[in-house]
Design a protein around this motif. Structure first.
Motif, PDB file in Angstrom:
ATOM      1  N   GLU A   1       0.845  -1.189   0.000  1.00 20.00           N
ATOM      2  CA  GLU A   1       0.000   0.000   0.000  1.00 20.00           C
ATOM      3  C   GLU A   1       0.884   1.244   0.000  1.00 20.00           C
ATOM      4  N   VAL A   2       0.766   2.023  -1.058  1.00 18.18           N
ATOM      5  CA  VAL A   2       1.572   3.234  -1.209  1.00 18.18           C
ATOM      6  C   VAL A   2       0.869   4.430  -0.582  1.00 18.18           C
ATOM      7  N   TRP A   3      -0.421   4.572  -0.837  1.00 26.26           N
ATOM      8  CA  TRP A   3      -1.206   5.667  -0.281  1.00 26.26           C
ATOM      9  C   TRP A   3      -2.602   5.181   0.088  1.00 26.26           C
ATOM     10  N   ARG A   4      -3.090   5.709   1.185  1.00 29.41           N
ATOM     11  CA  ARG A   4      -4.505   5.594   1.548  1.00 29.41           C
ATOM     12  C   ARG A   4      -4.941   6.981   1.975  1.00 29.41           C
ATOM     13  N   LEU A   5      -5.645   7.654   1.095  1.00 31.49           N
ATOM     14  CA  LEU A   5      -6.035   9.042   1.308  1.00 31.49           C
ATOM     15  C   LEU A   5      -7.528   9.102   1.587  1.00 31.49           C
ATOM     16  N   PRO A   6      -7.942   9.338   2.831  1.00 31.18           N
ATOM     17  CA  PRO A   6      -9.376   9.402   3.137  1.00 31.18           C
ATOM     18  C   PRO A   6     -10.016  10.635   2.516  1.00 31.18           C
ATOM     19  N   ALA A   7     -11.299  10.527   2.211  1.00 33.80           N
ATOM     20  CA  ALA A   7     -12.041  11.675   1.698  1.00 33.80           C
ATOM     21  C   ALA A   7     -12.089  12.762   2.764  1.00 33.80           C
ATOM     22  N   THR A   8     -11.916  14.008   2.335  1.00 33.68           N
ATOM     23  CA  THR A   8     -11.910  15.143   3.251  1.00 33.68           C
ATOM     24  C   THR A   8     -12.853  16.208   2.728  1.00 33.68           C
ATOM     25  N   ASP A   9     -13.630  16.785   3.623  1.00 35.47           N
ATOM     26  CA  ASP A   9     -14.567  17.830   3.243  1.00 35.47           C
ATOM     27  C   ASP A   9     -14.237  19.096   4.018  1.00 35.47           C
ATOM     28  N   GLY A  10     -14.836  20.203   3.629  1.00 38.02           N
ATOM     29  CA  GLY A  10     -14.625  21.445   4.348  1.00 38.02           C
ATOM     30  C   GLY A  10     -13.617  22.345   3.672  1.00 38.02           C
ATOM     31  N   PRO A  11     -13.411  23.549   4.222  1.00 34.47           N
ATOM     32  CA  PRO A  11     -12.522  24.535   3.586  1.00 34.47           C
ATOM     33  C   PRO A  11     -11.057  24.120   3.552  1.00 34.47           C
ATOM     34  N   ASP A  12     -10.644  23.212   4.428  1.00 31.90           N
ATOM     35  CA  ASP A  12      -9.239  22.801   4.471  1.00 31.90           C
ATOM     36  C   ASP A  12      -8.985  21.498   3.715  1.00 31.90           C
ATOM     37  N   ALA A  13      -9.961  21.054   2.930  1.00 30.89           N
ATOM     38  CA  ALA A  13      -9.829  19.757   2.258  1.00 30.89           C
ATOM     39  C   ALA A  13      -8.618  19.728   1.330  1.00 30.89           C
ATOM     40  N   LEU A  14      -8.441  20.778   0.545  1.00 32.58           N
ATOM     41  CA  LEU A  14      -7.318  20.801  -0.391  1.00 32.58           C
ATOM     42  C   LEU A  14      -5.993  20.811   0.353  1.00 32.58           C
ATOM     43  N   ALA A  15      -5.890  21.602   1.429  1.00 36.08           N
ATOM     44  CA  ALA A  15      -4.639  21.676   2.192  1.00 36.08           C
ATOM     45  C   ALA A  15      -4.299  20.329   2.811  1.00 36.08           C
ATOM     46  N   VAL A  16      -5.307  19.629   3.326  1.00 40.85           N
ATOM     47  CA  VAL A  16      -5.071  18.316   3.936  1.00 40.85           C
ATOM     48  C   VAL A  16      -4.574  17.327   2.887  1.00 40.85           C
ATOM     49  N   ARG A  17      -5.205  17.334   1.706  1.00 39.61           N
ATOM     50  CA  ARG A  17      -4.811  16.396   0.652  1.00 39.61           C
ATOM     51  C   ARG A  17      -3.413  16.734   0.120  1.00 39.61           C
ATOM     52  N   LEU A  18      -3.118  18.016  -0.068  1.00 41.36           N
ATOM     53  CA  LEU A  18      -1.797  18.415  -0.562  1.00 41.36           C
ATOM     54  C   LEU A  18      -0.713  18.052   0.442  1.00 41.36           C
ATOM     55  N   ASP A  19      -0.979  18.255   1.719  1.00 34.81           N
ATOM     56  CA  ASP A  19      -0.009  17.912   2.758  1.00 34.81           C
ATOM     57  C   ASP A  19       0.262  16.410   2.769  1.00 34.81           C
ATOM     58  N   ALA A  20      -0.803  15.612   2.587  1.00 29.98           N
ATOM     59  CA  ALA A  20      -0.631  14.158   2.586  1.00 29.98           C
ATOM     60  C   ALA A  20       0.208  13.711   1.393  1.00 29.98           C
ATOM     61  N   LEU A  21      -0.056  14.278   0.221  1.00 29.18           N
ATOM     62  CA  LEU A  21       0.689  13.880  -0.973  1.00 29.18           C
ATOM     63  C   LEU A  21       2.132  14.360  -0.938  1.00 29.18           C
ATOM     64  N   ALA A  22       2.385  15.474  -0.236  1.00 28.83           N
ATOM     65  CA  ALA A  22       3.743  16.017  -0.147  1.00 28.83           C
ATOM     66  C   ALA A  22       4.545  15.379   0.972  1.00 28.83           C
ATOM     67  N   GLY A  23       3.963  14.452   1.705  1.00 27.32           N
ATOM     68  CA  GLY A  23       4.683  13.778   2.774  1.00 27.32           C
ATOM     69  C   GLY A  23       4.660  14.506   4.102  1.00 27.32           C
TER      70      GLY A  23
ATOM     71  N   GLY B   1       4.435  18.131   6.681  1.00 23.20           N
ATOM     72  CA  GLY B   1       5.312  19.259   6.919  1.00 23.20           C
ATOM     73  C   GLY B   1       4.855  20.566   6.319  1.00 23.20           C
ATOM     74  N   LEU B   2       3.619  20.624   5.770  1.00 22.62           N
ATOM     75  CA  LEU B   2       3.143  21.854   5.144  1.00 22.62           C
ATOM     76  C   LEU B   2       2.282  22.699   6.071  1.00 22.62           C
ATOM     77  N   GLU B   3       2.011  22.235   7.266  1.00 22.98           N
ATOM     78  CA  GLU B   3       1.161  22.989   8.181  1.00 22.98           C
ATOM     79  C   GLU B   3       1.799  24.348   8.481  1.00 22.98           C
ATOM     80  N   GLY B   4       1.021  25.406   8.265  1.00 29.33           N
ATOM     81  CA  GLY B   4       1.511  26.757   8.501  1.00 29.33           C
ATOM     82  C   GLY B   4       2.380  27.307   7.393  1.00 29.33           C
ATOM     83  N   LYS B   5       2.584  26.569   6.311  1.00 28.73           N
ATOM     84  CA  LYS B   5       3.461  27.004   5.228  1.00 28.73           C
ATOM     85  C   LYS B   5       2.724  27.169   3.908  1.00 28.73           C
TER      86      LYS B   5
END
Length: 645
Positions: A203-225, A227-231
């Motif tokens: 299993e390389v990735w398991r990305l749960p569905a995310t809703d709300g205004p921060d959905a894109l930030a959560v998904r981008l942070d997960a794909l980038a490994g 460390g993006l919080e606050g950046k």
């Protein structure tokens, strides 16, 4: 005009459907990643809330995509494999209002013509599912089956009946990299959909569905490994013509590679060097030289003003106002950076553009204020893509005797005396038959075109020009050496010889460190791990765990150990399209990463040592990419400059 001969009638005939499908497959499915992209897009268009991808052997053995979308009935399941079969278009005018990902009806027909495909699908409310099997474009079986609501399509043995195309597939690591890129782009553009990726039962990735205004930030942070919080800086602007929203990461999160740049137009992932340059220009001097920003930007444009069908795989895009879109993107990103406290008061184009960046347009005008974005926006012209005319260098026959170390890469250049009586630095690979000046060239050796350098002159002086070129008089005129190109040639041949002999020198680290790699870098590392170890890297890469680095090549500067591996992998990826062997690619990457940068000062003794080592190379006249390392101005040519006729 000749009268037509009746005997020649019948030369022009319609292609058989099977042959036409294989030709279409060459346009739509050039590699496994293209097939995966088409299948995931179909799953998303079907309204699925979760998408599971299973791969084997980097897609050459299996690509399976399962969704819980609307499914199909028996008739549609069979019809979906027909040429130009689509549920998206009914009339020409529909092209002007397209919002779906797929629409041309070529995907399943093209994939099925060059693979063994099994489609299992069921609509909600149907008592049973239907299974359709297609082998090389031929319908083999249609039968009822037991399956949940949704669709599962399995593509096996891609290009099994087109061996020439299968032979052109790259290494598994390279093909897996493209598969991951396709998966990442689609997963990022649909954060409200759950995504899973499994490769060779891991299993390389398991990305749960995310809703709300921060959905894109959560998904981008997960794909980038992480460390993006606050950046992350939000980007948003809307006009009557186009709008944009998304995220850009602060400059401290920039990377040497372009792998974390995502641009979407009307929800579709596209590539655009011009718009990438617009983002880079918006950052200006905030972005370190040779670094690339991380961003995920979504442009929404009236479909009547954009053409996504200019390329068979629909990854390129053309706007009817390219200039306006360029300036819009640059102005909005620049304003949002400024509002976040990262803006600059001076013109961002004052930043030197790195060699890998496209040149800024000479017609650039300062962007308007955000309040002026509603009207027409002047812009720069589209930035042309660069070509690559590199050639493959010859394999080395010898190893340079002296070791020249670069301050920007593998170690710092050691202080050397200003006289010619230098103490030789022990070579990486001992070779007692090789002297300071290669004996095969003689005491005064000819390096071609009447260019002779007197090797017996121990007091020969080289002058440095602008920190880039080394100048010295020769018997026929003036010798000019590009110091970086020369150093790349030296390091390239040394790396090749080191890997061939296995006699590397490694320095043990007092404090070993771990490196978290993305799945693509992990696959790439596994492909070249043996050669990296031959260069002097001592590392362990257990499955599912960070890479442990215990030792690095002796030339690596202490304190630079973490950066060298990351930079080396990034450079290796950039070279993957040059049709080099893995070993040549790694040697070229090591040389490009480690060679001295333009502007690096060299003393007379260091300059002489560099040139001595260059003429000890198997091919001293070109760098690993085939660019010249030196040129000669003859005395006659210089005379003509002063005494033109």
């Amino acid at each position: 005009m000749r009268t037509p001969d009746a005997s020649t009638d019948g030369l022009i005939q319609a292609l058989p459907d099977t042959l036409a499908s294989k030709i279409a497959a060459g346009e739509v499915v050039q590699r496994p990643a293209n097939a995966l992209k088409e299948l995931i897009e179909n799953a998303l268009d079907a309204g699925g809330s979760s998408v599971e991808v299973v791969l084997k052997k980097a897609g050459s053995e299996l690509i399976q995509v399962t969704d819980d979308g609307c499914g199909m009935g028996p008739g549609d399941a069979v019809a979906s494999f027909g040429r130009h079969a689509t549920s998206k278009l009914r009339r020409f005018e529909d092209l002007e209002h397209l919002r779906t990902l797929g629409f041309r009806g070529e995907a399943l027909a093209s994939i099925a013509s060059v693979a063994q495909v099994e489609l299992t699908t069921r609509r909600q409310g149907d008592e049973e599912a239907v299974r359709v099997r297609v082998n090389g474009g031929d319908l083999e079986d249609v039968a009822p089956a037991a399956a949940p609501n949704g669709t599962c399509i399995a593509v096996r043995n891609l290009f099994f009946n087109v061996p020439a195309r299968r032979a052109f597939l790259k290494s598994p690591a390279t093909e897996f990299k493209h598969l991951v890129e396709a998966f990442q782009a689609l997963a990022l553009s649909h954060p409200t959909v759950g995504f899973t990726l499994v490769h060779d039962d891991t299993e390389v990735w398991r990305l749960p569905a995310t809703d709300g205004p921060d959905a894109l930030a959560v998904r981008l942070d997960a794909l980038a490994g992480g460390g993006l919080e606050g950046k992350l800086v939000p980007v948003e602007e809307a006009t009557s013509y186009l709008s944009m929203h998304g995220l850009v990461a602060s400059p401290e999160r920039s990377r040497r590679s372009r792998g974390e740049q995502y641009l979407f137009v009307n929800g579709r992932f596209v590539k655009s060097r011009a718009l990438d340059h617009a983002v880079v220009s918006a950052f200006g001097a905030l972005l370190p030289e040779r670094q690339h920003a991380l961003y995920a930007l979504f442009l929404d444009v009236d479909p009547r003003h954009v053409d996504v069908n200019v390329h068979p795989t629909k990854t390129e895009v053309k706007f009817d106002d390219d200039r306006g879109v360029y300036s819009f993107v640059k102005a909005v990103v620049k304003r949002c950076l400024a509002e976040s406290g990262l803006g600059l008061s001076f013109d961002p184009l004052a930043r030197p553009v790195g060699p890998s960046d496209p040149p800024p347009s000479p017609s650039f005008e300062p962007p308007p204020a955000s309040s002026d974005l509603e009207g027409p926006i002047p812009s720069a012209a589209t930035v042309p893509a660069r070509g690559d005319g590199s050639s493959r260098p010859a394999m080395p026959a010898s190893v340079p005797t002296f070791r020249l170390e670069a301050g920007s890469g593998l170690g710092a250049m050691p202080p050397l005396p200003d006289r010619g009586d230098l103490e030789p630095v022990p070579p990486t690979i001992p070779d007692p038959t090789v002297g300071p000046i290669p004996a095969r060239l003689g005491p005064a050796f000819d390096v071609g075109d009447d260019l002779e350098l007197d090797a017996s002159d121990a007091d020969r002086t080289f002058w440095q020009l602008h920190g880039r070129y080394l100048l010295s008089p020769v018997r026929s005129g003036l010798l000019v050496v590009d110091q970086r190109a020369a150093h790349e040639r030296i390091l390239y041949e040394r790396a090749l010889a080191t890997m061939a002999s296995g006699m590397s020198i490694s320095q043990q680290l007092l404090f070993p460190f771990t490196v978290d790699l993305s799945p693509t870098d992990r696959a790439l590392l596994s492909e070249i791990l043996g050669d990296l170890q031959a260069l002097g890297f001592q590392m362990e890469a257990p499955d599912g765990q960070p890479v442990l680095v215990r030792g690095v090549p002796a030339d690596v500067t202490l304190g630079d150990e973490r950066a060298v591996l990351d930079d080396l992998l990034a450079q290796f990826r950039r070279n993957h399209g040059l049709r080099l062997s893995a070993r040549e690619n790694l040697a070229r990457s090591m040389a490009a990463r480690s060679a001295i940068r333009p502007g690096h000062p060299l003393g007379p003794a260091e300059a002489k040592l560099l040139v001595d080592q260059l003429f000890g190379c198997d091919d001293p006249f070109s760098d690993p990419a085939g660019r010249p390392t030196m040129t000669r101005w003859s005395t006659d040519e210089i005379d003509r400059r002063f005494r033109p006729r």
